[in-house]
Enzyme design. Structure first.
Site, PDB file in Angstrom:
ATOM      1  N   CYS A  41      51.266  12.889  46.524  1.00 25.87           N
ATOM      2  CA  CYS A  41      52.235  11.813  46.308  1.00 25.87           C
ATOM      3  C   CYS A  41      52.393  10.944  47.559  1.00 25.87           C
ATOM      4  O   CYS A  41      51.532  10.135  47.850  1.00 25.87           O
ATOM      5  CB  CYS A  41      53.557  12.398  45.805  1.00 25.87           C
ATOM      6  N   HIS A  91      52.439  16.561  41.951  1.00 25.04           N
ATOM      7  CA  HIS A  91      52.969  17.632  42.800  1.00 25.04           C
ATOM      8  C   HIS A  91      52.532  19.002  42.289  1.00 25.04           C
ATOM      9  O   HIS A  91      53.276  19.657  41.556  1.00 25.04           O
ATOM     10  CB  HIS A  91      54.501  17.577  42.801  1.00 25.04           C
ATOM     11  N   GLU A 139      52.486  21.700  43.829  1.00 27.46           N
ATOM     12  CA  GLU A 139      53.326  22.748  44.404  1.00 27.46           C
ATOM     13  C   GLU A 139      54.577  23.017  43.578  1.00 27.46           C
ATOM     14  O   GLU A 139      55.259  24.025  43.786  1.00 27.46           O
ATOM     15  CB  GLU A 139      53.711  22.371  45.856  1.00 27.46           C
TER      16      GLU A 139
END
Length: 197
Positions: free
Chosen positions: A82, A172, A174
């Protein structure tokens, strides 16, 4: 096999989630918060999501920018998500500023607008397969140049690329439980270390 040491930029943004994911895969993480942290030994770098403008400003103010740029240019493996993608981009089509500019792509900031500011989907990533993708005020890649490899698209927009030592994603990974992208990054670090060694 030696444990990989991954430096996670921790001046702003969603860095803790990257650390948890990488540590669950057996890596050791260190946080880069100030210039002195750059003197530690590490094998790779994570540029997390957050506010790219703030991160870029802090990197300059904290005198970390030039060192990190050199490390990326010299081949240190980097995973950027991002805002991290924006930091790496050579051009931003809707912003005159650029940051590291080590990745020959053109990126559109906040590309999805307010209506689709945040959304979740699943999509295919080259070499990995179908993965969950969480987008938060995400950019996408409008143009790639040279040997930039497109790893994935969503609705016709490029959202993942690889260029030599750099993997950059609009979303994202994660924030989801699927660890395959981070594992692929750790594998890339191993390959990089073997080539150097």
């Amino acid at each position: 096999m030696n444990k990989k040491r991954v430096a996670v930029l921790a001046v702003q943004g969603a860095f803790v989630e990257h650390e948890k994911m990488l540590e669950s895969l057996g890596a050791e993480c260190i946080e880069l918060r100030q210039k002195s942290d750059l003197s530690q030994d590490y094998d790779a770098l994570v540029l997390p999501g957050g506010e790219s403008t703030v991160q870029g400003k802090l990197l300059k103010e904290l005198d970390m920018f030039d060192t990190l740029k050199s490390q990326i240019e010299e081949g240190m493996p980097v995973l950027a998500t991002c805002a991290g993608l924006i930091l790496l981009a050579e051009h931003l089509c809707n912003d005159k500023r650029t940051y590291f500019a080590t990745l020959p792509i053109t990126v559109r900031r906040n590309a999805y607008g307010r209506q689709l500011g945040s959304f979740y989907t699943e999509g295919n990533l080259k070499g990995i397969g179908k993965v969950p993708m969480t987008f938060i005020r995400a950019p996408y890649i409008e143009l790639v140049k040279g040997n930039v490899e497109v790893l994935g698209k969503v609705d016709g927009n490029i959202i993942a690329v690889r260029y030599h030592n750099q993997i950059a994603l609009s979303f994202h990974p994660e924030l989801d439980s699927d660890a395959r992208i981070h594992q692929a990054f750790l594998d890339m670090i191993s390959n990089s270390v073997e080539r150097v060694g």
